[in-house]
Design an enzyme around this catalytic site. Sequence first.
Site, PDB file in Angstrom:
ATOM      1  N   VAL A 185       1.472  -3.648   3.725  1.00  0.00           N
ATOM      2  CA  VAL A 185       1.565  -4.954   4.370  1.00  0.00           C
ATOM      3  C   VAL A 185       2.880  -5.677   4.069  1.00  0.00           C
ATOM      4  CG1 VAL A 185      -0.930  -5.297   4.614  1.00  0.00           C
ATOM      5  CG2 VAL A 185       0.250  -6.169   2.572  1.00  0.00           C
ATOM      6  N   TYR A 199      -2.998  -2.585 -10.553  1.00  0.00           N
ATOM      7  CA  TYR A 199      -2.920  -2.419  -9.092  1.00  0.00           C
ATOM      8  C   TYR A 199      -1.968  -3.449  -8.466  1.00  0.00           C
ATOM      9  CZ  TYR A 199      -4.400  -2.570  -4.209  1.00  0.00           C
ATOM     10  OH  TYR A 199      -4.402  -2.589  -2.837  1.00  0.00           O
ATOM     11  N   LYS A 240       0.183   3.464  -2.851  1.00  0.00           N
ATOM     12  CA  LYS A 240      -1.088   4.182  -3.051  1.00  0.00           C
ATOM     13  C   LYS A 240      -0.899   5.697  -3.241  1.00  0.00           C
ATOM     14  CE  LYS A 240      -4.303   0.744  -1.322  1.00  0.00           C
ATOM     15  NZ  LYS A 240      -4.253  -0.267  -0.291  1.00  0.00           N
ATOM     16  N   SER A 256       0.797  -1.230   0.000  1.00  0.00           N
ATOM     17  CA  SER A 256       0.000   0.000   0.000  1.00  0.00           C
ATOM     18  C   SER A 256       0.825   1.274   0.000  1.00  0.00           C
ATOM     19  CB  SER A 256      -0.943   0.014   1.192  1.00  0.00           C
ATOM     20  OG  SER A 256      -2.062  -0.764   0.895  1.00  0.00           O
ATOM     21  N   TYR A 269      -4.001   3.292   7.747  1.00  0.00           N
ATOM     22  CA  TYR A 269      -5.231   2.503   7.849  1.00  0.00           C
ATOM     23  C   TYR A 269      -6.111   3.063   8.963  1.00  0.00           C
ATOM     24  CZ  TYR A 269      -2.118  -0.825   5.452  1.00  0.00           C
ATOM     25  OH  TYR A 269      -1.229  -1.422   4.615  1.00  0.00           O
TER      26      TYR A 269
END
Length: 305
Positions: free
Chosen positions: A259, A189, A64, A61, A241
């Site tokens: 992660v 992705y 992102k 992530s 998160y």
Amino acid sequence: MNTLLEHIISDCRQYTAQGHVATYIPELANVDPDQVGICISLDNGREYFAGDCQAQFTMQSVVKPLILLQALMDSGVDTIHSLVGVEATGKPFDTFNYSDQPLSRTNINPMINTGSIALCTLIHGATYRDRFGRLLELARKLAGNPQLTVNESVYQSEKLTGSKNRALAYLLTAYGMISDPVEEVLDCYFRACSISVTCRDLARIAHIFANHGAHPVTKEQLFPAEYAKYVNATLVTSGMYDGSGEFALNVGFPAKSGVGGGIMGVIPRRMGVGVFAPALDQRGNSVAGIKALEKLSRELDLSIY
Ligand code: GLU
């Protein structure tokens, strides 16, 4: 500075025992959970390291913010904002519990899977392979590392097992938020999440966000300052998160975790930080990584609040 970082790493190594490496992507289960590394990027190209700072890991992530940035550069603020909102969701990064509300821009943001998958559709390119290619080029440019590439085994592993992300992408389709073929969007992705980096790459990328888009050495403006501010703001509310509030309290600067165990920390107008410690807490954040950033923030007074 190196001595401070060495101290931080040796103090924090013990916390790796409190976490577990991610296993839902089978290939990530093979990572050594005891690693901890840190790198700081300061102005004029000064870089400081400690611990397992040479270790390679996948961005997951942490990519992102780059997906958001590329989408902003290609499609502009208004288009992005009309597809994906910016409010914290209070839900895990891969939540698919939208059953209490119709899926819409107001309940997703760029730092959770649903939002990030949607944003892949706003990156330009003739094919999704091309879109990913442009994203990889962006990562290479910001990290100053033309060698950055995809970890093929992690990519294949996630592509084979990514049912939850498939479900999210179909949910986006069902609510009319994306219209491109799900497998193609997800391929972009999954590849993006599998870009392999070190702490130094993350520190350098973070430093450019901290400098509002300007390269810290050449001073070249690589992207508009307003996009850096957009990305940094979403990191504050959602980058860690559903632990973003606690992180704001205890650490106090924009950051994004993944992660794979990486965290990228953006200290506006001061520095970029990259940490890596793959043992994660229940929210998917690096346990020792957060401890290291807490200590660093306290020692150098880095909280922006
Ligand atoms: N590739 C991972 C997924 O989509 C990224 C998750 C994360 O790092 O939070 O499940």
